[in-house]
Design an enzyme around this catalytic site. Structure first.
Site, short mmCIF file in Angstrom:
data_model
loop_
_atom_site.label_atom_id
_atom_site.label_comp_id
_atom_site.label_asym_id
_atom_site.label_seq_id
_atom_site.Cartn_x
_atom_site.Cartn_y
_atom_site.Cartn_z
N SER A 245 0.85 -1.18 0.00
CA SER A 245 0.00 0.00 0.00
C SER A 245 0.89 1.24 0.00
O SER A 245 2.11 1.13 0.02
CB SER A 245 -0.90 0.01 1.24
OG SER A 245 -0.11 0.30 2.38
N LYS A 246 0.25 2.38 -0.02
CA LYS A 246 0.99 3.66 -0.09
C LYS A 246 2.03 3.78 1.02
O LYS A 246 3.05 4.45 0.84
CB LYS A 246 0.00 4.82 0.01
CG LYS A 246 -0.82 4.99 -1.26
CD LYS A 246 -0.87 6.45 -1.68
CE LYS A 246 -1.36 6.62 -3.11
NZ LYS A 246 -2.76 6.22 -3.27
N ARG A 247 1.75 3.15 2.16
CA ARG A 247 2.70 3.21 3.28
C ARG A 247 4.08 2.72 2.85
O ARG A 247 5.09 3.10 3.42
CB ARG A 247 2.23 2.30 4.42
CG ARG A 247 1.08 2.80 5.22
CD ARG A 247 0.83 1.92 6.43
NE ARG A 247 0.56 0.53 6.07
CZ ARG A 247 1.36 -0.48 6.33
NH1 ARG A 247 2.49 -0.29 6.98
NH2 ARG A 247 1.04 -1.70 5.97
N HIS A 248 4.11 1.80 1.88
CA HIS A 248 5.39 1.21 1.46
C HIS A 248 6.10 2.05 0.40
O HIS A 248 7.15 1.68 -0.07
CB HIS A 248 5.17 -0.19 0.91
CG HIS A 248 4.56 -1.14 1.90
ND1 HIS A 248 3.23 -1.46 1.89
CD2 HIS A 248 5.10 -1.79 2.94
CE1 HIS A 248 2.98 -2.30 2.89
NE2 HIS A 248 4.10 -2.52 3.54
N GLY A 249 5.49 3.17 0.01
CA GLY A 249 6.10 4.00 -1.05
C GLY A 249 5.16 4.07 -2.24
O GLY A 249 3.96 3.79 -2.11
#
Ligand code: GLU
Length: 459
Positions: A245-249
């Site tokens: 998800s966006k948390r990972h980049g």
């Protein structure tokens, strides 16, 4: 004849997971000499937009995944946009009702919700209680949904090309909606109608759709249609093993394009998420990937997205390309008349196209650093009298003369030389940097020549 499709729901840019699914379909089609189709699943009118569709198609084009049939290019089974196929869905819905395998359901949403709650309280599965199945009537004028009736022989088993045998019991399903009361068909219905109509032979898609396959196979059977092969591709996880998800980049393909990744490297990397080449190769051309691709080498376990590996791979692609090939790609981010030579000097030290601009800053931005005045004078004299080196040999000759004129050698010579020429302690090798600055200053009025730089250091 092999026919596969990628069926994006256009609700934003293409994500890496969707891109990987598209790549597997594309590789599979080309390997088999088959047809790759794009079908736009835009029945969710609240979330789907034409702009999103354009973005997804642009992202697929950027990756170089050309399609044979699709919404923009047409084809023998057009239209390829579900929002334009409502007539076909209406026709098949009526046929299901006529065949007695689907029926009109007049139950109000509140009533259904209350029954679901009650079932939950009593610990029963929340299946539809078959009220309208038992009281079948055909009043098309009263608001109604259309439900598919799960038959007594509703057990399903498939031989998934990635996951092997997967089976479902009919009890796990209640009669499900194929047409909503607002007239819109549901995903599980449209996908079957379209895959049949478009003569899809292999459905290669994300694992999240595996559970839908039970319902879909029942619809194929009820219509007497041939069931395609299925291949459900595993999730992509972040390095902490939670769903990417966006948390990972960055998760959208266009973001990677913006960040200076090459389409070829991206395709290569995404192909490796779950698939491995039989010869263990990690870097391969499109044609090599096509030749080697098969679904039996696609892993059923989730793949982990590794940004460092992608970075490394992108660097490998950059190092292997010529400056002339890289130039138009780099020019999107940074341009100069001397760019090609600059790329040639720096391409082994960057991993992204965006890094060239930063690494070449010293060419246009120069601030005279602190160097000893006698050194600056000796350097200026050398360049004035003998000219600025434009080749490695001329550079070596210059260094020999400077050793004599300054009495310096090794680091005590090269450090002030580097500082005076580039304004910084870091940068490419002097043997490449000085000819680059010579040529750049001849081609670009905003670039100071090595001699002008040396003169600025005399203070
Ligand atoms: N439109 C679906 C999605 O974007 C794909 C459906 C399918 O491949 O069957 O998830």
């Amino acid at each position: 004849m092999t026919r596969v499709r990628f069926a994006p729901s256009p609700t934003g840019h293409l994500h890496v997971g969707g891109a990987r699914t598209a790549i597997f379909n594309w590789l599979f089609a080309h390997h088999a000499g088959g047809t790759f189709i794009i079908r736009v699943e835009d029945t969710d009118q609240a979330r789907s937009t034409r702009e999103s569709e354009q973005m997804v198609l642009d992202d697929l084009r950027w990756l170089g995944l050309q399609w044979d049939e699709g919404p923009d290019v047409g084809g023998p089974h057009q239209p390829y946009r579900q929002s334009e196929r409502t007539e076909i869905y209406g026709r098949v819905t009526r046929e299901l009702i006529e065949r007695g395998v689907a029926y009109r359901c007049y139950c109000a949403e509140e009533e259904l919700e209350a029954k679901r709650k009650q079932a939950e309280v009593e610990g029963r599965p929340p299946h539809y209680d078959l009220k309208c199945w038992h009281n079948r009537r055909n009043d098309a004028d009263v608001s109604h949904a259309v439900r598919f009736h799960v038959p007594d022989d509703g057990d399903v088993e498939i031989d998934d090309l990635i996951r092997g045998k997967v089976a479902w019991k009919k009890e796990s399903l209640g009669d499900f909606i194929v047409g909503r009361s607002d007239g819109l068909p549901t995903y599980n219905f449209t996908v079957v109608v379209d895959d049949h109509d478009m003569e899809i032979t292999h459905v290669i898609r994300a694992e999240e759709h595996l559970t839908n396959t039970h319902r879909q196979v029942l619809i194929y059977r009820a219509m007497g249609w041939r069931v395609p092969e299925f291949a459900h591709v595993s999730l992509i996880l972040g390095q902490d093993r939670s769903k990417l998800s966006k948390r990972h980049g960055a998760t959208s393909v266009s973001q990677y394009a913006e960040d200076g990744f090459l389409a070829d490297a991206m395709l290569n990397y995404l192909a490796l998420l779950g698939w491995s080449s039989p010869d263990g190769a990690e870097i391969f051309s499109r044609d090599e990937a096509i030749a080697k691709f098969s679904l039996d080498r696609v892993n059923a376990a989730p793949a982990v997205f590794d940004p460092q590996k992608l970075d490394w791979l992108n660097g490998q692609y950059i190092h292997r390309m010529s400056a002339a090939e890289l130039r138009p790609l780099v020019a999107r981010f940074f341009d100069a008349p001397w760019l090609e030579e600059g790329i040639d000097v720096l391409k082994t030290s960057v991993t992204r196209l965006t890094q060239f601009g930063e690494a070449l800053r010293f060419v246009r931005d120069y601030e005279a650093p602190e160097v000893e005045r006698p050194f600056a004078e000796a350097l200026a004299n050398e360049l004035r009298e003998n000219g600025t080196p434009g080749t490695a040999d001329e550079y070596k000759a210059m260094v020999e003369r400077l050793k004599t004129s300054t009495g310096l050698k090794g680091k005590t010579l090269f450090m002030p030389l580097r500082l005076a020429i580039s304004g910084s302690e870091h940068g490419p090798e002097l043997v490449r940097m000085i000819p680059l600055l010579k040529h750049a200053s001849e081609a670009d009025a905003s670039v100071l020549s090595p001699l002008q730089r040396a003169e600025r250091c005399i203070r």
